[in-house]
Design a protein around this motif. Structure first.
Motif, PDB file in Angstrom:
ATOM      1  N   VAL A  40      19.967  -9.891 -28.156  1.00  0.00           N
ATOM      2  CA  VAL A  40      20.397 -10.110 -29.535  1.00  0.00           C
ATOM      3  C   VAL A  40      19.719  -9.051 -30.402  1.00  0.00           C
ATOM      4  O   VAL A  40      18.629  -8.553 -30.062  1.00  0.00           O
ATOM      5  N   ASP A  41      20.350  -8.674 -31.522  1.00  0.00           N
ATOM      6  CA  ASP A  41      19.802  -7.680 -32.458  1.00  0.00           C
ATOM      7  C   ASP A  41      19.418  -8.335 -33.774  1.00  0.00           C
ATOM      8  O   ASP A  41      20.091  -9.254 -34.238  1.00  0.00           O
ATOM      9  N   ILE A  42      18.341  -7.829 -34.368  1.00  0.00           N
ATOM     10  CA  ILE A  42      17.911  -8.255 -35.701  1.00  0.00           C
ATOM     11  C   ILE A  42      17.571  -7.005 -36.492  1.00  0.00           C
ATOM     12  O   ILE A  42      17.015  -6.038 -35.945  1.00  0.00           O
ATOM     13  N   ASP A  43      17.873  -7.016 -37.770  1.00  0.00           N
ATOM     14  CA  ASP A  43      17.562  -5.883 -38.634  1.00  0.00           C
ATOM     15  C   ASP A  43      16.040  -5.786 -38.800  1.00  0.00           C
ATOM     16  O   ASP A  43      15.383  -6.770 -39.174  1.00  0.00           O
ATOM     17  N   TRP A  86      16.179  -7.468 -29.043  1.00  0.00           N
ATOM     18  CA  TRP A  86      15.523  -8.536 -28.282  1.00  0.00           C
ATOM     19  C   TRP A  86      16.144  -8.644 -26.890  1.00  0.00           C
ATOM     20  O   TRP A  86      17.344  -8.898 -26.757  1.00  0.00           O
ATOM     21  N   GLY A  87      15.336  -8.455 -25.873  1.00  0.00           N
ATOM     22  CA  GLY A  87      15.770  -8.692 -24.506  1.00  0.00           C
ATOM     23  C   GLY A  87      15.239 -10.032 -24.029  1.00  0.00           C
ATOM     24  O   GLY A  87      14.046 -10.326 -24.147  1.00  0.00           O
ATOM     25  N   ILE A  88      16.125 -10.870 -23.506  1.00  0.00           N
ATOM     26  CA  ILE A  88      15.761 -12.224 -23.047  1.00  0.00           C
ATOM     27  C   ILE A  88      15.970 -12.274 -21.544  1.00  0.00           C
ATOM     28  O   ILE A  88      17.105 -12.327 -21.064  1.00  0.00           O
ATOM     29  N   GLN A  89      14.884 -12.208 -20.790  1.00  0.00           N
ATOM     30  CA  GLN A  89      14.991 -12.347 -19.342  1.00  0.00           C
ATOM     31  C   GLN A  89      14.613 -13.779 -18.956  1.00  0.00           C
ATOM     32  O   GLN A  89      13.616 -14.313 -19.441  1.00  0.00           O
ATOM     33  N   ALA A  90      15.426 -14.389 -18.089  1.00  0.00           N
ATOM     34  CA  ALA A  90      15.206 -15.800 -17.753  1.00  0.00           C
ATOM     35  C   ALA A  90      15.448 -16.041 -16.277  1.00  0.00           C
ATOM     36  O   ALA A  90      16.225 -15.327 -15.622  1.00  0.00           O
ATOM     37  N   ASP A  91      14.782 -17.055 -15.754  1.00  0.00           N
ATOM     38  CA  ASP A  91      15.084 -17.544 -14.419  1.00  0.00           C
ATOM     39  C   ASP A  91      16.521 -18.054 -14.402  1.00  0.00           C
ATOM     40  O   ASP A  91      16.968 -18.726 -15.336  1.00  0.00           O
ATOM     41  N   TYR A  92      17.253 -17.736 -13.345  1.00  0.00           N
ATOM     42  CA  TYR A  92      18.688 -18.014 -13.290  1.00  0.00           C
ATOM     43  C   TYR A  92      18.990 -19.497 -13.471  1.00  0.00           C
ATOM     44  O   TYR A  92      19.935 -19.869 -14.178  1.00  0.00           O
ATOM     45  N   ASP A  93      18.195 -20.367 -12.849  1.00  0.00           N
ATOM     46  CA  ASP A  93      18.460 -21.807 -12.910  1.00  0.00           C
ATOM     47  C   ASP A  93      17.866 -22.464 -14.150  1.00  0.00           C
ATOM     48  O   ASP A  93      18.367 -23.490 -14.612  1.00  0.00           O
ATOM     49  N   THR A  94      16.796 -21.891 -14.702  1.00  0.00           N
ATOM     50  CA  THR A  94      16.144 -22.488 -15.867  1.00  0.00           C
ATOM     51  C   THR A  94      16.979 -22.349 -17.128  1.00  0.00           C
ATOM     52  O   THR A  94      16.997 -23.246 -17.979  1.00  0.00           O
ATOM     53  N   LEU A  95      17.702 -21.244 -17.278  1.00  0.00           N
ATOM     54  CA  LEU A  95      18.381 -20.961 -18.541  1.00  0.00           C
ATOM     55  C   LEU A  95      19.846 -20.558 -18.307  1.00  0.00           C
ATOM     56  O   LEU A  95      20.236 -19.425 -18.605  1.00  0.00           O
ATOM     57  N   PRO A  96      20.672 -21.476 -17.816  1.00  0.00           N
ATOM     58  CA  PRO A  96      22.094 -21.141 -17.682  1.00  0.00           C
ATOM     59  C   PRO A  96      22.781 -20.944 -19.023  1.00  0.00           C
ATOM     60  O   PRO A  96      23.847 -20.332 -19.095  1.00  0.00           O
ATOM     61  N   ASP A  97      22.171 -21.453 -20.093  1.00  0.00           N
ATOM     62  CA  ASP A  97      22.725 -21.328 -21.443  1.00  0.00           C
ATOM     63  C   ASP A  97      21.901 -20.342 -22.274  1.00  0.00           C
ATOM     64  O   ASP A  97      21.541 -20.617 -23.426  1.00  0.00           O
ATOM     65  N   SER A  98      21.615 -19.174 -21.710  1.00  0.00           N
ATOM     66  CA  SER A  98      20.771 -18.191 -22.399  1.00  0.00           C
ATOM     67  C   SER A  98      21.378 -17.763 -23.736  1.00  0.00           C
ATOM     68  O   SER A  98      20.645 -17.397 -24.661  1.00  0.00           O
ATOM     69  N   GLY A  99      22.716 -17.805 -23.848  1.00  0.00           N
ATOM     70  CA  GLY A  99      23.353 -17.431 -25.109  1.00  0.00           C
ATOM     71  C   GLY A  99      22.928 -18.327 -26.256  1.00  0.00           C
ATOM     72  O   GLY A  99      22.864 -17.875 -27.414  1.00  0.00           O
ATOM     73  N   LEU A 154      22.705   3.892 -28.583  1.00  0.00           N
ATOM     74  CA  LEU A 154      23.072   2.874 -29.569  1.00  0.00           C
ATOM     75  C   LEU A 154      22.083   1.712 -29.593  1.00  0.00           C
ATOM     76  O   LEU A 154      21.857   1.109 -30.642  1.00  0.00           O
ATOM     77  N   ALA A 155      21.526   1.359 -28.453  1.00  0.00           N
ATOM     78  CA  ALA A 155      20.610   0.217 -28.358  1.00  0.00           C
ATOM     79  C   ALA A 155      19.812   0.340 -27.074  1.00  0.00           C
ATOM     80  O   ALA A 155      20.208   1.034 -26.129  1.00  0.00           O
ATOM     81  N   ASN A 156      18.680  -0.355 -27.039  1.00  0.00           N
ATOM     82  CA  ASN A 156      17.836  -0.375 -25.829  1.00  0.00           C
ATOM     83  C   ASN A 156      17.169  -1.747 -25.753  1.00  0.00           C
ATOM     84  O   ASN A 156      16.316  -2.074 -26.584  1.00  0.00           O
ATOM     85  N   TYR A 157      17.580  -2.543 -24.753  1.00  0.00           N
ATOM     86  CA  TYR A 157      17.082  -3.917 -24.615  1.00  0.00           C
ATOM     87  C   TYR A 157      16.119  -4.000 -23.434  1.00  0.00           C
ATOM     88  O   TYR A 157      16.517  -3.832 -22.285  1.00  0.00           O
ATOM     89  N   PRO A 158      14.831  -4.251 -23.706  1.00  0.00           N
ATOM     90  CA  PRO A 158      13.843  -4.291 -22.624  1.00  0.00           C
ATOM     91  C   PRO A 158      13.779  -5.658 -21.949  1.00  0.00           C
ATOM     92  O   PRO A 158      14.204  -6.676 -22.505  1.00  0.00           O
ATOM     93  N   MET A 159      13.242  -5.672 -20.732  1.00  0.00           N
ATOM     94  CA  MET A 159      13.024  -6.915 -19.981  1.00  0.00           C
ATOM     95  C   MET A 159      11.560  -6.985 -19.557  1.00  0.00           C
ATOM     96  O   MET A 159      11.005  -6.001 -19.064  1.00  0.00           O
ATOM     97  N   VAL A 160      10.964  -8.150 -19.724  1.00  0.00           N
ATOM     98  CA  VAL A 160       9.577  -8.363 -19.334  1.00  0.00           C
ATOM     99  C   VAL A 160       9.546  -9.173 -18.039  1.00  0.00           C
ATOM    100  O   VAL A 160      10.381 -10.057 -17.830  1.00  0.00           O
ATOM    101  N   PRO A 161       8.621  -8.877 -17.105  1.00  0.00           N
ATOM    102  CA  PRO A 161       8.550  -9.667 -15.869  1.00  0.00           C
ATOM    103  C   PRO A 161       8.227 -11.132 -16.155  1.00  0.00           C
ATOM    104  O   PRO A 161       7.548 -11.459 -17.135  1.00  0.00           O
ATOM    105  N   LEU A 162       8.708 -12.016 -15.279  1.00  0.00           N
ATOM    106  CA  LEU A 162       8.411 -13.447 -15.372  1.00  0.00           C
ATOM    107  C   LEU A 162       7.299 -13.791 -14.406  1.00  0.00           C
ATOM    108  O   LEU A 162       7.408 -13.539 -13.204  1.00  0.00           O
ATOM    109  N   TRP A 163       6.233 -14.382 -14.919  1.00  0.00           N
ATOM    110  CA  TRP A 163       5.125 -14.823 -14.076  1.00  0.00           C
ATOM    111  C   TRP A 163       5.492 -16.161 -13.428  1.00  0.00           C
ATOM    112  O   TRP A 163       6.528 -16.744 -13.718  1.00  0.00           O
TER     113      TRP A 163
END
Length: 487
Positions: free
Chosen positions: A272-275, A455-468, A428-437
């Motif tokens: 997602v983007d924020i000004d 904002w880059g949102i990295q999530a466990d596949y099963d934990t956040l099926p509704d990442s949107g 145009l944009a650059n969205y980073p991902m942080v490792p999950l501990w």
């Protein structure tokens, strides 16, 4: 025959090793030690570009020019042609030149089914970061992705954390990117790998270095004795900062939340983007820094998401985030490796009042600065340098997932506030991902670029099926704070 009365010439022999290697720092090595089948310790990102300037005659991206440009820049980042080896007696990792380096293995070219959507690009990025990097090769990959709607293409980067931290990553971006569009591609010079040591040579060389360090410490001790007052003052300051950092929560497990289950190896990625101007309005009106505004937006988003979409009441629950702080000095810019310390920050998601949440965050970060927690964390890493992994890595291995001192990572990476170009193509944009501990179901990484917070949102596949929905909560939290800042 030498003339009488003249001294014999001095013969000095300099030993030149027949091999080359570079030890990893103990902080860098800890990211290898922390990696597990479900916690991948690579950092990643999705950079999106205008496709038009780099289109080939068939309508696709001119991948030949893109790859030639990347190859020409490897001369400035030699780590990208190095792989890991291990000291036999203590298994400490070192870098050696990869004599079988294959550039085409590391740079991939694929396409989404045209017209590819952002949702498809996000799914692809999640799949790419769901697998570990091959430790037998240099620890990086680039994926050039074309076919994205809106006349765009993307580069998905995947680099192991032991090579790079967020701020040095910005330096590497400046190597691949330029401040003006250009069609010029540097000539890639020839490269010859330096011989790697055999296991025996590596063991002997590292044992000799250990002895040399011990002798140097004794010599420094003699110098320090001549200035005991100054040394004692420095030691007191570092000790106080280290103890303060430990007391901030590193030795106490964080409370569990719906975002802290046992995770698997697979990932989702959203953004997602924020000004950036909105974040500045928040900090100007409510106090603190841009980083405080980012943390406040994160706190509001997490509260909204957990209450509305998980039915979880955060009242009475302490939610802690790890917020990396750069310790990289100006003369270390451009050098690979990690120069970061970690703040632990209580994120007041139990407080329903946005202004009160923001005030608590600014008070906490001011306290961390006052008590020099960044120095304390850095000191703890230095103290752990007698072992092959850092203090936190050791704790993680001893007590496993029970030792989870924070609930998630929120990292804010400053970037250039002007357009950057890959050859002629504007980024145009650059969205980073942080490792999950371990037991971290989601992490936020934020990159500021050209007036926007990406904002880059990295999530466990099963934990956040509704990442949107979490992405929407970030947007709503920012709007709420901006509204209050303008009131």
């Amino acid at each position: 025959m030498r003339p009488s009365g003249t001294a014999a010439p001095s013969l000095r022999f300099q030993f030149v090793p027949e091999f080359h290697y570079e030890p990893l720092s103990y902080l860098d090595a800890s990211f290898l030690a922390l990696e597990s089948p479900t916690s991948h310790m690579h950092v990643a990102g999705v950079a999106i570009f205008e496709a038009g300037p780099l289109q080939a005659g068939d309508g696709g991206i001119d991948i030949g020019r893109v790859k030639a440009h990347i190859l020409s820049k490897l001369q400035y980042i030699p780590r990208y042609r190095q792989r890991l080896e291990w000291v036999p007696y203590d298994r400490h990792p070192v870098w050696v030149d990869d004599d079988r380096f294959d550039f085409d293995y590391h740079v991939h070219h694929i396409s989404l089914p045209r017209p590819g959507t952002d949702a498809q690009l996000k799914e692809l990025a999640g799949r790419i970061v769901s697998t570990k990097l091959d430790r037998a090769r240099p620890l990086w990959e680039l994926w050039v992705v074309e076919g994205i709607e809106g006349d765009r293409f993307a580069i998905i980067a995947k680099i192991h954390h032991c090579m790079i931290d967020g701020l040095s990553g910005v330096d590497l971006t400046t190597i691949l990117l330029n401040v003006v569009p250009t069609s010029e591609i540097e000539e890639a010079p020839g490269w010859e790998p330096r011989p790697a040591p055999t296991p025996t040579q590596l063991a002997v060389a590292e044992a000799a270095k250990t002895t040399r360090r011990f002798i140097d410490r004794i010599a420094r001790l003699g110098q320090e004795i001549t200035e005991p007052g100054e040394v004692a003052q420095v030691l007191r300051g570092r000790t106080s900062a280290a103890l303060s950092s430990l007391r901030s929560g590193w030795l106490k497990p964080a409370a569990r939340s719906p975002l802290n289950p046992d995770i698997g190896p697979n990932r989702r990625f959203d953004w997602v983007d924020i000004d950036l101007a909105d974040a500045k309005r928040i900090k100007d009106a409510l106090g603190g820094s841009v980083n405080d505004a980012v943390l406040s937006i994160a706190a509001g988003a997490l509260r909204r998401f957990l209450v509305e979409h998980r039915g979880w009441d955060p009242t009475g629950h302490e939610f802690r985030v790890m917020n990396p702080v750069s310790t990289r000095s100006d003369d270390q810019r451009g050098k690979l490796g990690n120069q970061v310390a970690m703040w632990l920050i209580y994120l007041p998601i139990d407080d329903p009042d946005p202004v009160s949440r923001h005030r608590k965050i600014t008070e906490r970060t001011a306290e961390l600065k006052r008590e020099n927690h960044a120095l304390g964390a850095a000191t703890l890493v230095e103290l752990s340098s007698g072992t092959p992994i850092t203090l936190l890595s050791l704790a993680n291995r001893v007590v496993g997932p029970r030792m989870r001192p924070f609930n998630m990572t929120v990292t804010n990476i400053p970037g250039p506030q002007f357009p950057m170009y890959l050859l002629e193509a504007r980024m145009l944009a650059n969205y980073p991902m942080v490792p999950l501990w371990a037991q971290h179901g989601v992490g936020f990484a934020i990159f500021s670029y050209d007036g926007r917070l990406h904002w880059g949102i990295q999530a466990d596949y099963d934990t956040l099926p509704d990442s949107g929905l979490l992405a929407e909560a970030i947007t709503e939290s920012a709007r709420e704070l901006v509204s209050l800042a303008g009131a």
